[in-house]
Design an enzyme around this catalytic site. Structure first.
Site, PDB file in Angstrom:
ATOM      1  N   LYS A 107       5.038  17.875  -5.307  1.00 30.70           N
ATOM      2  CA  LYS A 107       3.795  18.175  -6.026  1.00 30.70           C
ATOM      3  C   LYS A 107       3.917  19.481  -6.802  1.00 30.70           C
ATOM      4  O   LYS A 107       3.330  19.626  -7.871  1.00 30.70           O
ATOM      5  CB  LYS A 107       2.593  18.266  -5.069  1.00 30.70           C
ATOM      6  CG  LYS A 107       2.279  16.984  -4.324  1.00 30.70           C
ATOM      7  CD  LYS A 107       1.792  15.845  -5.220  1.00 30.70           C
ATOM      8  CE  LYS A 107       1.475  14.607  -4.395  1.00 30.70           C
ATOM      9  NZ  LYS A 107       1.480  13.347  -5.093  1.00 30.70           N
ATOM     10  N   LYS A 189       8.468   4.839  -5.849  1.00 31.54           N
ATOM     11  CA  LYS A 189       7.636   3.896  -5.109  1.00 31.54           C
ATOM     12  C   LYS A 189       6.417   3.531  -5.949  1.00 31.54           C
ATOM     13  O   LYS A 189       6.045   4.283  -6.845  1.00 31.54           O
ATOM     14  CB  LYS A 189       7.207   4.502  -3.769  1.00 31.54           C
ATOM     15  CG  LYS A 189       6.163   5.620  -3.865  1.00 31.54           C
ATOM     16  CD  LYS A 189       5.592   5.925  -2.482  1.00 31.54           C
ATOM     17  CE  LYS A 189       4.396   6.867  -2.545  1.00 31.54           C
ATOM     18  NZ  LYS A 189       3.158   6.267  -3.074  1.00 31.54           N
ATOM     19  N   LYS A 192      -0.612   5.156  -6.670  1.00 31.22           N
ATOM     20  CA  LYS A 192      -1.885   5.167  -7.389  1.00 31.22           C
ATOM     21  C   LYS A 192      -1.831   6.098  -8.575  1.00 31.22           C
ATOM     22  O   LYS A 192      -2.363   5.808  -9.633  1.00 31.22           O
ATOM     23  CB  LYS A 192      -3.003   5.625  -6.445  1.00 31.22           C
ATOM     24  CG  LYS A 192      -3.537   4.509  -5.585  1.00 31.22           C
ATOM     25  CD  LYS A 192      -4.688   5.011  -4.728  1.00 31.22           C
ATOM     26  CE  LYS A 192      -4.234   5.324  -3.331  1.00 31.22           C
ATOM     27  NZ  LYS A 192      -4.198   6.740  -2.998  1.00 31.22           N
TER      28      LYS A 192
HETATM   29  P1  ATP Z   1      -1.171   8.870  -4.648  1.00 31.42           P
HETATM   30  O1  ATP Z   1      -0.200   8.564  -5.754  1.00 31.42           O
HETATM   31  O2  ATP Z   1      -2.501   9.279  -5.143  1.00 31.42           O
HETATM   32  O3  ATP Z   1      -0.624   9.791  -3.574  1.00 31.42           O
HETATM   33  P2  ATP Z   1      -0.440   6.639  -3.025  1.00 31.42           P
HETATM   34  O4  ATP Z   1      -0.237   5.332  -3.675  1.00 31.42           O
HETATM   35  O5  ATP Z   1       0.760   7.411  -2.603  1.00 31.42           O
HETATM   36  O6  ATP Z   1      -1.414   7.454  -3.953  1.00 31.42           O
HETATM   37  P3  ATP Z   1      -1.838   7.359  -0.591  1.00 31.42           P
HETATM   38  O7  ATP Z   1      -3.328   7.383  -0.580  1.00 31.42           O
HETATM   39  O8  ATP Z   1      -1.089   8.644  -0.687  1.00 31.42           O
HETATM   40  O9  ATP Z   1      -1.368   6.358  -1.753  1.00 31.42           O
HETATM   41  O10 ATP Z   1      -1.326   6.575   0.693  1.00 31.42           O
HETATM   42  C1  ATP Z   1      -2.097   5.568   1.334  1.00 31.42           C
HETATM   43  C2  ATP Z   1      -1.218   4.763   2.267  1.00 31.42           C
HETATM   44  O11 ATP Z   1      -0.393   3.876   1.521  1.00 31.42           O
HETATM   45  C3  ATP Z   1      -0.266   5.609   3.106  1.00 31.42           C
HETATM   46  O12 ATP Z   1      -0.184   5.023   4.384  1.00 31.42           O
HETATM   47  C4  ATP Z   1       1.054   5.486   2.389  1.00 31.42           C
HETATM   48  O13 ATP Z   1       2.165   5.675   3.241  1.00 31.42           O
HETATM   49  C5  ATP Z   1       0.976   4.064   1.887  1.00 31.42           C
HETATM   50  N1  ATP Z   1       1.796   3.855   0.689  1.00 31.42           N
HETATM   51  C6  ATP Z   1       1.617   4.436  -0.527  1.00 31.42           C
HETATM   52  N2  ATP Z   1       2.515   3.979  -1.414  1.00 31.42           N
HETATM   53  C7  ATP Z   1       3.312   3.098  -0.730  1.00 31.42           C
HETATM   54  C8  ATP Z   1       4.422   2.271  -1.095  1.00 31.42           C
HETATM   55  N3  ATP Z   1       4.876   2.256  -2.341  1.00 31.42           N
HETATM   56  N4  ATP Z   1       4.978   1.490  -0.146  1.00 31.42           N
HETATM   57  C9  ATP Z   1       4.491   1.476   1.127  1.00 31.42           C
HETATM   58  N5  ATP Z   1       3.450   2.215   1.535  1.00 31.42           N
HETATM   59  C10 ATP Z   1       2.847   3.020   0.610  1.00 31.42           C
HETATM   60 MG    MG Z   2       0.557   9.442  -1.796  1.00 31.14          MG
END
Ligand code: ATP
Ligand code: MG
Length: 326
Positions: A107, A189, A192
């Site tokens: 970050k 990965k 969001k």
């Molecule tokens: P941001 O980009 O805003 O951090 P994010 O997609 O990483 O969003 P989070 O809210 O940080 O989502 O994570 C929510 C849940 O989804 C967590 O348990 C995280 O480990 C899981 N997760 C996020 N992205 C993945 C992925 N690509 N594969 C598997 N699990 C994921």
């Molecule tokens: Mg995340």
């Protein structure tokens, strides 16, 4: 216990890394799931869309199969007790270890102009979120593994200094390994807030899903039988394993190994299976979002359940630390 940040639309990674496990856990365990709105402020200080995102994440949790009557489904900011626990845990967390956290370093690179203390202490607040319910199993994706290790360290230090209050939490998945759903281009990965054009969202309509998959990178095909797959092809197989029948995956695996695979056909089949998987979830989200009273009810009841659990923990915490003077 687990949570998802309201930073955008949920995607396949959130589903397979987190939500799918939540839904299975709700019948076996006492569960707490939250929309991590405070965590989103560390990277998304603009709150003009926050309300909209919080409601959507709640609706998406429910549309994926969570039953708010079986679990506590709540907003992080509605549970004030977590803030108090976070403060105590901060005294047990060291600057050096926080600075070494991989997500923090990522970050810092991503937002060098906003390296705030909340970002640095993200793992501390996350530990507070989990242990406020004295939770043991935390269904998360692979990207959260290090944070869970830090939670365990904070718990060990707390218990060592003040007496056994907390069990050690661990990252949990019903399969053997934690999941990491790769982005369509194989560069990272699905996420969001990053890699958006290479992420498949639960809100994507049929056409966008088809377009994203059809434009995924391929090549002219393997030239040697049974050769290893390049990363961008491996991604297509990985996604196919998530949404298609076993026989379908097997058929394309065999074609790959026999050099007869046509990636156009594979992507078409993947797109159609993906569309069938996502469409019902998207439709349920849309209908849940129309019912304001229902969403408010879920939040209010969820917060009540979470508070009842948190109050018991905080009593033990204050007692253990020695904050009782009469
Ligand atoms: P941001 O980009 O805003 O951090 P994010 O997609 O990483 O969003 P989070 O809210 O940080 O989502 O994570 C929510 C849940 O989804 C967590 O348990 C995280 O480990 C899981 N997760 C996020 N992205 C993945 C992925 N690509 N594969 C598997 N699990 C994921
Ligand atoms: Mg995340």
């Amino acid at each position: 216990m687990s949570g998802i940040r309201p930073t955008g639309f949920l995607h396949l990674g959130n589903y397979f890394g987190a939500l799918r496990n939540y839904v299975r856990m709700q019948d076996e365990f006492e569960c707490f799931f939250m929309v991590a709105d405070i965590h989103s402020l560390t990277t998304h200080p603009d709150t003009s869309q926050l309300k909209h995102h919080v409601r959507r994440v709640l609706a998406e949790n429910i549309a994926c199969g969570l039953d708010p009557d079986k679990v506590a489904l709540y907003c992080q900011s509605h549970l004030r007790e977590t803030g108090e626990l976070y403060l105590y845990l901060n005294m047990l967390a060291y600057k050096g270890e926080l600075e070494k956290t991989v997500t923090f370093k990522d970050k810092v690179k991503l937002q060098p102009e906003n390296v705030n203390a909340g970002l640095l202490t993200y793992p501390v607040l996350q530990a507070a979120d989990i242990i406020i319910h004295r939770a043991t199993l935390v269904p998360v994706g692979k990207d959260q593994e290090q944070h869970l290790e830090m939670s365990r360290n904070f718990v060990k230090r707390f218990n060592h200094r003040y007496g056994e209050v907390f069990p050690e939490p661990r990252a949990f998945n019903f399969g053997n390994e934690l999941m990491r759903v790769p982005s369509l281009d194989g560069s990272g990965k699905m996420s969001k807030s990053e890699n958006q054009s290479a992420t498949i969202y639960l809100a994507d309509d049929d056409d966008s899903i088809r377009k994203k998959i059809m434009k995924a990178k391929t090549d002219s095909g393997p030239t040697k039988k049974n050769s290893p797959k390049p990363d961008y092809i491996e991604v297509l197989f990985q996604l196919m394993k998530l949404v298609s029948d076993e026989e379908v995956v097997k058929k394309f695996e065999e074609e790959y190994n026999n050099l007869t695979i046509r990636y156009g056909d594979m992507k078409k089949k993947l797109a159609e299976d993906m569309i069938e998987f996502i469409r019902p979830i998207r439709q349920r989200v849309e209908s849940i979002l129309k019912d304001d009273d229902y969403i408010r009810d879920v939040m209010v009841k969820g917060a009540e359940k979470a508070r009842a659990s948190a109050e018991v923990t905080m009593d033990k915490v204050r007692e253990a630390i020695g904050l009782r003077y009469y």
